[in-house]
Design a protein around this motif. Structure first.
Motif, PDB file in Angstrom:
ATOM      1  N   GLY A 150       0.785  -1.225   0.000  1.00 34.16           N
ATOM      2  CA  GLY A 150       0.000   0.000   0.000  1.00 34.16           C
ATOM      3  C   GLY A 150       0.818   1.277   0.000  1.00 34.16           C
ATOM      4  O   GLY A 150       0.266   2.373  -0.153  1.00 34.16           O
ATOM      5  N   ARG A 151       2.127   1.178   0.129  1.00 28.53           N
ATOM      6  CA  ARG A 151       2.984   2.360   0.140  1.00 28.53           C
ATOM      7  C   ARG A 151       3.123   2.946  -1.262  1.00 28.53           C
ATOM      8  O   ARG A 151       2.767   2.295  -2.245  1.00 28.53           O
ATOM      9  N   PRO A 152       3.683   4.151  -1.389  1.00 30.57           N
ATOM     10  CA  PRO A 152       3.717   4.840  -2.690  1.00 30.57           C
ATOM     11  C   PRO A 152       4.564   4.161  -3.754  1.00 30.57           C
ATOM     12  O   PRO A 152       4.412   4.467  -4.937  1.00 30.57           O
ATOM     13  N   THR A 153       5.492   3.293  -3.365  1.00 32.14           N
ATOM     14  CA  THR A 153       6.287   2.594  -4.372  1.00 32.14           C
ATOM     15  C   THR A 153       6.678   1.217  -3.836  1.00 32.14           C
ATOM     16  O   THR A 153       6.248   0.823  -2.761  1.00 32.14           O
ATOM     17  N   CYS A 154       7.451   0.498  -4.615  1.00 30.98           N
ATOM     18  CA  CYS A 154       7.843  -0.851  -4.215  1.00 30.98           C
ATOM     19  C   CYS A 154       9.080  -0.821  -3.328  1.00 30.98           C
ATOM     20  O   CYS A 154       9.992  -0.005  -3.546  1.00 30.98           O
ATOM     21  N   TYR A 155       9.094  -1.715  -2.365  1.00 33.78           N
ATOM     22  CA  TYR A 155      10.234  -1.887  -1.486  1.00 33.78           C
ATOM     23  C   TYR A 155      10.567  -3.371  -1.407  1.00 33.78           C
ATOM     24  O   TYR A 155       9.784  -4.220  -1.817  1.00 33.78           O
ATOM     25  N   SER A 156      11.723  -3.692  -0.872  1.00 32.65           N
ATOM     26  CA  SER A 156      12.117  -5.094  -0.762  1.00 32.65           C
ATOM     27  C   SER A 156      11.241  -5.862   0.217  1.00 32.65           C
ATOM     28  O   SER A 156      11.126  -7.085   0.125  1.00 32.65           O
ATOM     29  N   ASP A 157      10.612  -5.151   1.140  1.00 31.24           N
ATOM     30  CA  ASP A 157       9.765  -5.796   2.146  1.00 31.24           C
ATOM     31  C   ASP A 157       8.289  -5.527   1.866  1.00 31.24           C
ATOM     32  O   ASP A 157       7.555  -5.052   2.722  1.00 31.24           O
ATOM     33  N   MET A 158       7.858  -5.861   0.659  1.00 37.53           N
ATOM     34  CA  MET A 158       6.464  -5.677   0.282  1.00 37.53           C
ATOM     35  C   MET A 158       5.558  -6.463   1.228  1.00 37.53           C
ATOM     36  O   MET A 158       5.934  -7.502   1.785  1.00 37.53           O
ATOM     37  N   ASP A 159       4.337  -5.972   1.396  1.00 40.53           N
ATOM     38  CA  ASP A 159       3.408  -6.587   2.349  1.00 40.53           C
ATOM     39  C   ASP A 159       2.946  -7.979   1.935  1.00 40.53           C
ATOM     40  O   ASP A 159       2.820  -8.878   2.772  1.00 40.53           O
ATOM     41  N   ASP A 160       2.655  -8.162   0.668  1.00 38.75           N
ATOM     42  CA  ASP A 160       2.025  -9.406   0.227  1.00 38.75           C
ATOM     43  C   ASP A 160       2.751  -9.971  -0.987  1.00 38.75           C
ATOM     44  O   ASP A 160       3.074  -9.228  -1.909  1.00 38.75           O
ATOM     45  N   TRP A 161       2.936 -11.288  -0.961  1.00 39.61           N
ATOM     46  CA  TRP A 161       3.728 -11.970  -1.989  1.00 39.61           C
ATOM     47  C   TRP A 161       2.975 -13.180  -2.540  1.00 39.61           C
ATOM     48  O   TRP A 161       2.227 -13.843  -1.825  1.00 39.61           O
ATOM     49  N   GLY A 162       3.240 -13.470  -3.809  1.00 41.88           N
ATOM     50  CA  GLY A 162       2.787 -14.720  -4.374  1.00 41.88           C
ATOM     51  C   GLY A 162       3.772 -15.833  -4.055  1.00 41.88           C
ATOM     52  O   GLY A 162       4.802 -15.598  -3.408  1.00 41.88           O
ATOM     53  N   GLU A 163       3.448 -17.033  -4.545  1.00 44.88           N
ATOM     54  CA  GLU A 163       4.291 -18.195  -4.275  1.00 44.88           C
ATOM     55  C   GLU A 163       5.492 -18.294  -5.221  1.00 44.88           C
ATOM     56  O   GLU A 163       6.451 -19.011  -4.922  1.00 44.88           O
ATOM     57  N   GLY A 164       5.419 -17.596  -6.335  1.00 44.61           N
ATOM     58  CA  GLY A 164       6.525 -17.597  -7.285  1.00 44.61           C
ATOM     59  C   GLY A 164       6.323 -18.559  -8.449  1.00 44.61           C
ATOM     60  O   GLY A 164       5.580 -19.541  -8.339  1.00 44.61           O
ATOM     61  N   THR A 165       6.990 -18.261  -9.543  1.00 43.66           N
ATOM     62  CA  THR A 165       6.984 -19.131 -10.721  1.00 43.66           C
ATOM     63  C   THR A 165       8.406 -19.198 -11.272  1.00 43.66           C
ATOM     64  O   THR A 165       9.085 -18.176 -11.358  1.00 43.66           O
ATOM     65  N   LEU A 166       8.850 -20.400 -11.607  1.00 43.11           N
ATOM     66  CA  LEU A 166      10.238 -20.602 -12.020  1.00 43.11           C
ATOM     67  C   LEU A 166      10.406 -20.342 -13.508  1.00 43.11           C
ATOM     68  O   LEU A 166       9.669 -20.893 -14.341  1.00 43.11           O
ATOM     69  N   VAL A 167      11.394 -19.524 -13.828  1.00 41.25           N
ATOM     70  CA  VAL A 167      11.790 -19.272 -15.212  1.00 41.25           C
ATOM     71  C   VAL A 167      13.201 -19.797 -15.399  1.00 41.25           C
ATOM     72  O   VAL A 167      14.107 -19.403 -14.661  1.00 41.25           O
ATOM     73  N   THR A 168      13.373 -20.679 -16.369  1.00 38.23           N
ATOM     74  CA  THR A 168      14.684 -21.230 -16.668  1.00 38.23           C
ATOM     75  C   THR A 168      15.021 -20.911 -18.117  1.00 38.23           C
ATOM     76  O   THR A 168      14.269 -21.275 -19.030  1.00 38.23           O
ATOM     77  N   VAL A 169      16.138 -20.215 -18.307  1.00 38.82           N
ATOM     78  CA  VAL A 169      16.576 -19.845 -19.649  1.00 38.82           C
ATOM     79  C   VAL A 169      17.808 -20.674 -19.974  1.00 38.82           C
ATOM     80  O   VAL A 169      18.882 -20.477 -19.389  1.00 38.82           O
ATOM     81  N   SER A 170      17.644 -21.590 -20.884  1.00 38.19           N
ATOM     82  CA  SER A 170      18.729 -22.515 -21.199  1.00 38.19           C
ATOM     83  C   SER A 170      18.512 -23.116 -22.576  1.00 38.19           C
ATOM     84  O   SER A 170      17.379 -23.324 -23.005  1.00 38.19           O
ATOM     85  N   SER A 171      19.615 -23.397 -23.242  1.00 41.03           N
ATOM     86  CA  SER A 171      19.530 -24.066 -24.544  1.00 41.03           C
ATOM     87  C   SER A 171      19.591 -25.573 -24.376  1.00 41.03           C
ATOM     88  O   SER A 171      19.485 -26.309 -25.364  1.00 41.03           O
TER      89      SER A 171
END
Length: 121
Positions: free
Chosen positions: A100-121
């Motif tokens: 809810g703060r005016p911009t993003c910080y490293s300690d955001m209030d609410d987080w998702g669970e995440g999604t993995l991105v793998t960049v590889s040949s």
């Protein structure tokens, strides 16, 4: 209850594109600062991009400027991250977060669970 759910991660070859989505429920993204963060194996979590509350300005980490684009669909209450020209160093778990703060910080209030991105040949 405020919830965030990421999707769209996967395995992609270098130079290709991927779009991540973050569906929000329990609140409106329009009234929060919302952002994407990532954590690579063995590294600290870092901010990737943010849409600030109150004005909607966007910012990007230097490492992704010109390649990644953050956007928000108010009707779908969903945040996106379009990632182009992907590099192996973009490999990480990507998280969306809201605050809810005016911009993003490293300690955001609410987080998702995440999604993995793998960049590889």
């Amino acid at each position: 209850q405020l919830q965030l759910a990421e999707s769209g991660g996967g395995l992609v070859q270098p130079g290709r594109s991927l779009r991540l989505s973050c569906a929000a429920s329990g609140f409106s993204l329009d009234y929060y600062s919302i952002g994407w963060f990532r954590q690579a194996p063995g590294k600290e979590r870092e901010g990737v991009s943010c849409i600030s509350n109150g004005g909607g300005s966007t910012n990007y980490a230097d490492s992704v400027k010109g390649r990644f684009t953050i956007s928000r669909d108010s009707a779908k209450n969903t945040l996106y991250l379009q990632m182009n020209s992907l590099k192996p160093e973009d490999t990480a778990v990507y998280y969306c977060a809201a605050d809810g703060r005016p911009t993003c910080y490293s300690d955001m209030d609410d987080w998702g669970e995440g999604t993995l991105v793998t960049v590889s040949s």
